[in-house]
Design a protein around this motif. Structure first.
Motif, PDB file in Angstrom:
ATOM      1  N   LEU A  85       0.823  -1.211   0.000  1.00 45.49           N
ATOM      2  CA  LEU A  85       0.000   0.000   0.000  1.00 45.49           C
ATOM      3  C   LEU A  85       0.858   1.262   0.000  1.00 45.49           C
ATOM      4  O   LEU A  85       0.599   2.216  -0.740  1.00 45.49           O
ATOM      5  N   ILE A  86       1.919   1.251   0.837  1.00 43.52           N
ATOM      6  CA  ILE A  86       2.776   2.435   0.913  1.00 43.52           C
ATOM      7  C   ILE A  86       3.552   2.616  -0.386  1.00 43.52           C
ATOM      8  O   ILE A  86       3.654   3.730  -0.923  1.00 43.52           O
ATOM      9  N   THR A  87       4.120   1.527  -0.918  1.00 43.20           N
ATOM     10  CA  THR A  87       4.923   1.644  -2.139  1.00 43.20           C
ATOM     11  C   THR A  87       4.063   2.006  -3.345  1.00 43.20           C
ATOM     12  O   THR A  87       4.491   2.749  -4.226  1.00 43.20           O
ATOM     13  N   ARG A 134       9.982   1.907   7.579  1.00 37.58           N
ATOM     14  CA  ARG A 134      10.741   1.496   8.771  1.00 37.58           C
ATOM     15  C   ARG A 134      10.007   1.910  10.047  1.00 37.58           C
ATOM     16  O   ARG A 134       9.912   1.150  11.005  1.00 37.58           O
ATOM     17  N   ALA A 135       9.479   3.147  10.068  1.00 39.36           N
ATOM     18  CA  ALA A 135       8.746   3.610  11.246  1.00 39.36           C
ATOM     19  C   ALA A 135       7.508   2.763  11.475  1.00 39.36           C
ATOM     20  O   ALA A 135       7.162   2.436  12.623  1.00 39.36           O
ATOM     21  N   LEU A 162      17.621  -0.172   8.762  1.00 40.38           N
ATOM     22  CA  LEU A 162      17.689   0.155   7.344  1.00 40.38           C
ATOM     23  C   LEU A 162      19.160   0.161   6.933  1.00 40.38           C
ATOM     24  O   LEU A 162      19.932   0.981   7.430  1.00 40.38           O
ATOM     25  N   ILE A 163      19.555  -0.755   6.052  1.00 39.29           N
ATOM     26  CA  ILE A 163      20.953  -0.920   5.656  1.00 39.29           C
ATOM     27  C   ILE A 163      21.086  -0.537   4.188  1.00 39.29           C
ATOM     28  O   ILE A 163      20.408  -1.097   3.323  1.00 39.29           O
ATOM     29  N   MET A 164      21.982   0.415   3.919  1.00 40.92           N
ATOM     30  CA  MET A 164      22.144   0.939   2.559  1.00 40.92           C
ATOM     31  C   MET A 164      23.375   0.399   1.849  1.00 40.92           C
ATOM     32  O   MET A 164      23.595   0.689   0.672  1.00 40.92           O
ATOM     33  N   ALA A 219      13.002   8.495   1.604  1.00 41.70           N
ATOM     34  CA  ALA A 219      11.910   8.984   2.452  1.00 41.70           C
ATOM     35  C   ALA A 219      10.835   7.916   2.627  1.00 41.70           C
ATOM     36  O   ALA A 219      10.279   7.722   3.728  1.00 41.70           O
ATOM     37  N   MET A 220      10.528   7.199   1.556  1.00 37.36           N
ATOM     38  CA  MET A 220       9.499   6.159   1.632  1.00 37.36           C
ATOM     39  C   MET A 220       9.960   5.014   2.540  1.00 37.36           C
ATOM     40  O   MET A 220       9.172   4.482   3.347  1.00 37.36           O
TER      41      MET A 220
END
Length: 754
Positions: free
Chosen positions: A434-436, A473-474, A521-523, A467-468
């Motif tokens: 839904l968010i994506t 994550r939150a 969150l790993i980048m 940002a998404m």
């Protein structure tokens, strides 16, 4: 030219050129290594020569000190002092020559000592013209003109000897001994006490000493000079031919007139000089160069011949297969060429492929993009999404990013989920979708594994990605009391066919997540600590604590190791590898204690729960239960009357398994005969000595294979096998697989469990 161009495109030419390229690369590598080796060898020869003169100087210095001590001892003998006083105060027959005989006897024992390299020791009483030697006493004129006659050191020389010097070294000279019965090169070393009236002359056999200290010279040369630059001894070396800096006693290496000169000064003022002709160095290098050159060209010849023959062997069946395909011959008219099984199989199936060619071509024209990506689509185990959506993604062009959501359910959640974990993952997938879908309409989200969700974002939407992901994550972090999620973001991928590589990258990144009680969150990839196992001291301490049944000490050691991994920021996969190894060690010791199998079942249940741990507290709690249960069983076993001899035996094996340990060694340690100890171990434990040792070594090898990056050869030596072939054979016999296969299986199981 056309013929050459045409041939250069053939399989034979390309294979042969590939072999030639490898040969050239190895040839250049060999030449570079040989050049470095040759240069290093020349320097090593020079260093060896320099070391020889340094060692020779030290040996001569020690020899001169020994002679000084000897002459001091002789000078201080009471018989010599008494004989000297009688010569001074008595006359004629009143002198007691028995004292002189005692002095001569003592001198003989020193002269015949091979460590001194002495031909004789003379005591010269100047005022009375008397000399004592090993053969007796006599007048000074007779002793120096007949017994030890030399053109440089005649009777007149010794009469005029400077009596103010304490120790004096004189240049070596040829002495005619006992009226020319023999001739030797002797070096005089003189000592005179200022308050006494006699001198002690040590005649050193310099040739024998030089042969012992410097060795058989060959084409090497040696010289000894005093502090004034006077030549005391020479072995084929003239002072005038030496460089000025060498004559000055400077410690250096000089190449002059095709000769290397090596100088070594001593604190006493002596300078030792060695000379090696440059031809001596080049001759050794030439012999080595010749042998290696012959070996090099022989290797090149063998490699070229093998390359040509192998290229033809690979090319010939390919030509036959191509001929069959192009001419479309039937199976009966195209006999199979034997020799290479794969080529035979291709030839056997070629007719069937020809018949289906048109059908395959039609299918490929309709679904080209899906067929192109089939190699990695088949690796996606269960994608719970619309397959048409996935096919549409594969057919699109453009770069994209892959995001992996690795979901790990908590071991002891704060509240019970109303759903099963599989259903919970599906609900998480729907929330993420839904968010994506709101922020990135072109994105694709689907479940790829039991607890894994994948999202794919197109390049044009990359600006909104961070940002998404923070929003997602939150959202997930609010449920961290029930499950923890690691979100790993891949680098930008340019083609859909590279999806498999991007997926492996985010899987690796998820395994590198820290053991935190939050959504991460790993980048990108990070550097992990190398050591993820118990240190030698910790391993030994845990072994001793478990053997004694001390659950407190055992827990302290394991918790200390866990804290160390946490402070080093070890990854989740590393914590799991450590937990598996530590649990295996605990269970292994319990097995060694011959505890009833039914009692061990509880331990294995707790060991299995380590895979469910998600935080440091989880690991500490499971290990606490596991260790307390293990120690309770061990203490119970000890209370029932465990054998102290067996305990000592097992302790020696567990601490010295990496050494060359044998039953004879153990019997000596335990003060028992080998035969009795062997029977006793078998009777009390049900296993013989070699089986116990093999089990301990194999358990340790499995631990090192699972928890370290050591090579199989290094692990083989650490567990007591100097021969890697023997180690491989014993490991496969004990586990049913090779060490490499065991390591790969463990890694596969670790990733599957994550």
């Amino acid at each position: 030219m056309n013929w050459i161009k045409e041939k250069s495109r053939t399989l034979f030419f390309k294979i042969f050129i590939s072999f030639l390229s490898i040969i050239v690369v190895f040839g250049l590598f060999y030449a570079a290594i040989f050049h470095l080796f040759k240069t290093g060898l020349q320097q090593e020869i020079i260093k060896t020569s320099q070391r020889d003169v340094t060692d020779t100087a030290e040996r001569f210095s020690n020899q001169f000190r020994r002679l000084q001590v000897l002459m001091l001892d002789i000078s201080s003998q009471s018989e010599l002092i008494g004989f000297n006083n009688e010569l001074r105060h008595q006359s004629g027959n009143n002198v007691n020559y028995l004292k002189a005989l005692q002095v001569i006897r003592q001198m003989r024992s020193d002269i015949y000592n091979p460590l001194f390299y002495l031909e004789d020791t003379l005591i010269y009483f100047h005022a009375h013209d008397v000399v004592l030697s090993k053969s007796g006493s006599g007048s000074a004129s007779y002793m120096f003109n007949r017994s030890y006659a030399s053109p440089e050191y005649g009777y007149s020389f010794w009469q005029g000897l400077d009596q103010n010097e304490t120790f004096q070294l004189f240049p070596a000279s040829m002495f005619q001994i006992n009226n020319q019965l023999s001739e030797k090169n002797l070096l005089p070393f003189v000592y005179r006490h200022p308050d006494r009236y006699y001198s002690i002359i040590a005649l050193m056999d310099i040739e024998q000493a030089a042969g012992s200290f410097f060795g058989q010279s060959g084409d090497r040369m040696l010289a000894i000079m005093d502090k004034e630059g006077q030549l005391l001894y020479s072995q084929g070396l003239l002072a005038d031919s030496m460089p000025a800096s060498i004559r000055a006693g400077q410690p250096e290496v000089v190449l002059q007139d095709n000769t290397y000169y090596f100088a070594q000064p001593l604190p006493e003022g002596l300078v030792f000089v060695s000379a090696v002709p440059y031809s001596h160095v080049t001759s050794q290098l030439s012999r080595l160069t010749g042998a290696l050159t012959v070996m090099f060209f022989l290797s090149i010849g063998i490699a070229l011949t093998a390359s040509y023959l192998l290229s033809r062997r690979l090319h010939k069946p390919v030509k036959h297969i191509l001929s069959t395909v192009l001419d479309r011959k039937s199976a009966a008219s195209s006999p199979i060429i034997g020799g290479i099984a794969e080529y035979d199989l291709i030839q056997d199936r070629i007719q069937e492929l020809l018949r289906e060619k048109e059908e395959i071509r039609e299918q490929m024209s309709k679904q080209q993009s899906v067929l192109t990506s089939y190699s990695y689509i088949s690796q996606l185990k269960s994608i719970n999404t619309d397959i048409s959506e996935w096919v549409d993604f594969l057919s699109e062009d453009g770069s994209f990013n892959v995001v992996l959501y690795d979901i790990r359910f908590r071991m002891n959640p704060a509240y019970e989920l109303p759903l099963q974990s599989e259903q919970a993952v599906r609900h998480i997938l729907e929330h993420i979708h839904l968010i994506t879908a709101e922020h990135s309409p072109k994105s694709h989200t689907f479940q790829i594994e039991k607890n894994e969700i994948i999202s794919i974002y197109k390049r044009e939407e990359a600006g909104k990605l961070e940002a998404m992901l923070e929003e997602i994550r939150a959202m997930l972090d609010r449920e961290r009391e029930v499950f923890l999620v690691t979100m790993a973001v891949s680098a930008e991928v340019s083609r859909s066919a590279d999806f498999n590589g991007a997926y492996r990258q985010v899987k690796t990144m998820a395994g590198q997540a820290r053991l935190l009680d939050e959504t991460q969150l790993i980048m990108g990839l990070r550097t992990l600590p190398e050591a993820v196992h118990l240190s030698s001291a910790q391993e030994k301490g845990l072994h001793e604590a478990l053997q004694s049944g001390s659950d407190v000490r055992s827990r302290q050691i394991v918790e200390q190791a866990l804290e160390g991994l946490y402070k080093k920021e070890a990854g989740i996969d590393q914590f799991r590898m450590f937990a598996d190894a530590a649990a295996s060690k605990i269970l292994g010791l319990v097995d060694m204690s011959r505890i009833d199998k039914s009692s061990v079942r509880t331990l294995k249940d707790w060991s299995g729960r380590l895979q469910e741990c998600q935080t440091l507290d989880d690991y500490a709690g499971v290990f606490r239960q596991l260790i307390e249960a293990a120690c309770a069983l061990i203490r119970k076993k000890k209370d029932t009357g465990d054998e102290p001899l067996i305990a000592m035996f097992m302790n020696i094996l567990h601490t010295q398994y990496a050494e060359d340990i044998s039953l004879d060694y153990l019997s000596a340690r335990l003060n028992l005969s080998s035969a009795y100890l062997s029977v006793y171990i078998k009777e009390k434990t049900g296993m013989n000595f070699s089986d116990h040792l093999l089990n301990i070594r194999m358990n340790k090898a499995k631990e090192l294979l699972a928890c370290t990056n050591l090579t199989v050869s290094e692990i083989s030596q650490r567990v007591g096998y100097l021969n890697i072939t023997s180690f491989n054979r014993m490991f496969k016999k004990a586990t049913g697989m090779t060490p490499g296969a065991y390591r790969r299986q463990h890694l596969a199981l670790t990733h599957a469990g994550s």
